[in-house]
Enzyme design. Structure first.
Site, short mmCIF file in Angstrom:
data_model
loop_
_atom_site.label_atom_id
_atom_site.label_comp_id
_atom_site.label_asym_id
_atom_site.label_seq_id
_atom_site.Cartn_x
_atom_site.Cartn_y
_atom_site.Cartn_z
N VAL A 36 -23.92 40.85 -11.89
CA VAL A 36 -24.80 40.23 -10.89
C VAL A 36 -24.74 38.71 -11.00
O VAL A 36 -24.70 37.99 -9.99
CB VAL A 36 -26.24 40.73 -11.08
N HIS A 80 -9.78 36.42 -19.33
CA HIS A 80 -10.37 35.11 -19.65
C HIS A 80 -11.05 35.19 -21.01
O HIS A 80 -11.32 36.28 -21.53
CB HIS A 80 -11.37 34.67 -18.57
#
Length: 317
Positions: free
Chosen positions: A108, A225
């Site tokens: 979110v 990442h």
């Protein structure tokens, strides 16, 4: 984290689906409704305000009884829901795909950051709809591409070289699901391009991390990442990463967990994720986080002399 079904519902048009965002009043109605157990996984019709999410996702929303959910009555909820629908409506989702798409669990906070990037007229995402939609499809796990600097969730840039960009995450300032711990500090490192990296650029990043962020562990969630987190939060990250990995393995069709460069990742985390990929239990894997590891020989000769000792950062103290 929340399922995509918490933000929008599918409407069949011809042979594919159009996705429509929920409104807050429909969600509020669903949260107060009594629903049979057999209907918990079905979209709820509020009659007055339209379709609402399946009641099985009630815990994803902030209520008087649950403060850990999303603040769905904010304008940011609507912006995130609209952005998700824009991305899903830019691709073709068939009847055989729709259940799998809506069951995807997404970050979110990542999506709120993409909304903030979209609204920043200085940002490339403000000017490029194609790049924006690409960023969202990566964020919701509908693309096999990794999150690069251009498609990253964003934040405050604290370091950049020709290969990497390091962001300070701004979750404390969020509307939808803010981090409530005022001591929260976390960073994300994205590659500027998904291509082989030069040794000199990797060396620059390692030097920066070693001297400016020596109170933090460099880890990865397997998505291409790096994350730079406080050591005190590593165990929590381990629980989340392991649960997600197991869930993806169970559901099939998962993207390969990317261990990334062993020279950059904290040694214990690399051991944890390697053990996880081998199929070991959470308990077995987590033991490696607290085990003393034999120090690796320095992969880059002369790295320790790149900075003077009086330059060592106090970040994280």
């Amino acid at each position: 984290m929340a399922e995509l079904a918490c933000f929008c519902y599918p409407h069949l048009e011809n042979d594919s689906y159009k996705f429509i965002p929920f409104n807050s009043l429909a969600i509020k109605c669903m949260l107060t409704a009594k629903v049979d157990k057999k209907d918990q996984d079905k979209f709820y019709n509020s009659i007055i305000y339209g379709i609402a999410p399946p009641p099985q996702f009630k815990k994803r929303y902030n209520t008087n009884d649950n403060s850990r959910g999303m603040n769905y009555e904010t304008s940011m909820f609507n912006k995130v829901a609209v952005l998700i629908c824009e991305a899903l409506n830019s691709i073709k989702v068939t009847q055989s795909d729709v259940a799998n798409v809506l069951s995807k669990v997404v970050s979110v906070r990542h999506l709120e950051n993409l909304v903030l990037r979209r609204e920043n007229h200085q940002d490339v995402l403000f000017h490029s709809r194609d790049l924006l939609l690409k960023s969202v499809l990566i964020a919701i796990g509908h693309s096999k591409e990794i999150e690069t600097t251009a498609t990253a969730e964003g934040g405050e840039i604290v370091f950049q070289n020709a290969a990497f960009t390091m962001w300070k995450l701004t979750y404390l300032e969020h509307e939808l699901m803010p981090i409530l711990d005022q001591n929260f500090v976390e960073y994300k490192i994205t590659v500027n391009e998904d291509k082989p990296l030069s040794e000199s650029h990797i060396k620059e990043l390692i030097a920066e991390l070693r001297w400016q962020y020596n109170k933090f562990a460099v880890i990865t969630h397997g998505k291409g990442h790096y994350r730079v987190v406080k050591y005190s939060s590593v165990a929590n990250h381990a629980d989340r990463v392991y649960a997600t990995f197991k869930s993806n393995s169970k559901n099939g069709g998962m993207i390969e967990f990317n261990l990334l460069d062993q020279r950059i990742i904290w040694q214990n985390w690399y051991a944890f994720t390697s053990s996880m990929k081998q199929g070991n239990t959470l308990e077995t894997c987590k033991k490696l986080l607290f085990q003393k590891m034999k120090r690796e020989s320095n992969p880059f000769k002369g790295l320790s002399t790149d900075r003077k000792m009086d330059e060592v950062s106090q970040i994280g103290i």
